[in-house]
Scaffold this active site. Sequence first.
Site, short mmCIF file in Angstrom:
data_model
loop_
_atom_site.label_atom_id
_atom_site.label_comp_id
_atom_site.label_asym_id
_atom_site.label_seq_id
_atom_site.Cartn_x
_atom_site.Cartn_y
_atom_site.Cartn_z
N GLY A 46 0.79 -1.22 0.00
CA GLY A 46 0.00 0.00 0.00
C GLY A 46 0.82 1.26 0.00
O GLY A 46 0.38 2.29 0.51
N GLU A 47 2.02 1.21 -0.54
CA GLU A 47 2.89 2.39 -0.60
C GLU A 47 3.55 2.45 -1.97
O GLU A 47 4.08 1.44 -2.46
CB GLU A 47 3.94 2.30 0.51
CG GLU A 47 4.82 3.54 0.63
CD GLU A 47 5.85 3.39 1.73
OE1 GLU A 47 7.00 3.81 1.52
OE2 GLU A 47 5.50 2.84 2.80
N ALA A 48 3.53 3.63 -2.59
CA ALA A 48 4.00 3.77 -3.96
C ALA A 48 5.45 3.35 -4.12
O ALA A 48 5.81 2.65 -5.08
CB ALA A 48 3.82 5.22 -4.43
N ILE A 51 5.84 -0.44 -4.17
CA ILE A 51 5.41 -1.00 -5.45
C ILE A 51 6.47 -0.74 -6.51
O ILE A 51 6.78 -1.60 -7.34
CB ILE A 51 4.05 -0.41 -5.88
CG1 ILE A 51 2.96 -0.79 -4.89
CG2 ILE A 51 3.67 -0.86 -7.29
CD1 ILE A 51 1.61 -0.16 -5.17
#
Length: 552
Positions: A46-48, A51
């Site tokens: 859930g973190e750019a 990813i």
Amino acid sequence: MIGDYLGQHEEFPLAVMHAYVDSMTFSGMKFHTAIREFLKGFRLPGEAQKIDRIMEKFAERYCADNPGLFKNADTAYVLAYAVIMLNTDAHNPMVWPKMSKSDFIRMNATNDPEESAPTELLEEIYDSIVKDEIKMKDDATGIGKGVRQKPEGEERGRLVSILNLALPKQKSAVDAKSESEAIIKQTQAIIRNQGAKRVFYTAQEIELVKPMVEAVGWSLLATFSVTMEEGENRPRVALCMEGFKAGIHITYVLGMDTMRYAFLTSLVRFTFLHAPKDMRSKNVEALRTLLGLCDSEPDSLQDTWNAVLECVSRLEFITTTPVIAASVMQGSNQISRDAVVQSLKELAGKPAEQVFTNSEKLPSDSVVEFFTALCGVSAEELRQIPARVFSLQKLVEISYYNIARIRMVWARIWTVLADHFISAGSHADEKIAMYAIDSLRQLGMKYLERAELTNFTFQNDILKPFVILMRNSRSGTIRSLIVDCIVQMIKSKVGSIKSGWRSVFMIFTAAADDDMESIVESAFENVEQGKKLPFSFFLTDSCFHCPINLTA
């Protein structure tokens, strides 16, 4: 849980993620098949930035298993993100209009056709994703019946929201017009059927407001404008400012771009920063409202960033130039003039600074527009006599604010920045050129802190402006500074440089041919840093010829 762990930047979790991806085999596998298999194993975190690290490693592994398919891993990396966006676009009913095949191909296009994925491959990927959705792994799977599973649409939207990526979502003008006409006809039919009986409905769909805004919006804008032009009644000016804010907000939400643009440009015009002699207190309120929008609703500014940033530039110029500040509100009494100048100085502080600090909150497309607009304003400042560097300084600042964005977005930002820094670094005033080059050095050093995987070339892209400036500059001082900047980068980041070595050796090659003996000697002395590299590095096609040229 697994995805969050694999995406961490600490040494051990990073090593685990690399080992996990390296254990996979994608040889001979179609790209869309490979990414489907890859995403089956875990739920994306859930973190750019997490990813981003995972997608970079996937791209590196896929290219290693399929050599020759792409020129470099950057192409596979961009394509991986494009597939995620296409998957969201094609299978999320809330997104309209849908991305066309030509849109998808254009999304993966680069300035160098050789670095773009083959069109036939992109068409094949498009057809596959549109036909068969990629099912994202959910950590809730198998935990228990009592755990609510997230709908697929919600999961897809989560990814795009986390990555801060923009999807096409605005209806065309023709679709919007026909939709408004349909709403009006439906409303008229309901009223006729009710006859004298009055029934009130509670509407939940915001689109129902659109016909009413279309009917009265232009008249309201004209009313606010005339009121602002005719007098300085404070209560009326305050109401006009509320009207401008409401008009900009509702037209943005409804996607009424033409009317939104008209409201914004009218508000910009009423700041009178282009004519400080005619400025009054009402114009200060217009400026206050505009800066407030930059803080509270920056997404609504979109295509007006250039006008907004011009206002900020003029505000700085007025408040820091005594002669200009003395001309504000010419013809009025001294007390009123002092009050207006003081208000301008206050707005030039934190309110104006927030315009730049808030850039890190902008969506990906909007932040690229922001950088493009600021580069345009900076270019205009550099053409002035004497040249100004206010916006150039701000470009460096906001680059630091936004450097943590995923690499795909930062690459688009850098495309804009590189051209501008090359232009600024070629400025006739050596002091400005030196400032631009030193700013490039700072940004380059900062970016080299990020690890680069095999077959990626972004480090080389970051350092390319130095190569162009080294080759084109006629100033010995500037060329010497460029060599010094590169030497400083090597000494502090020698272990981090990978694809960037290509640009480094191209600069040293140019330095070896220089007319100035000191520059030639510096190049020879510092190429010795190459001894710290493994011999295998010099066997790569990108670097093999550069050290040889130094001995020619």
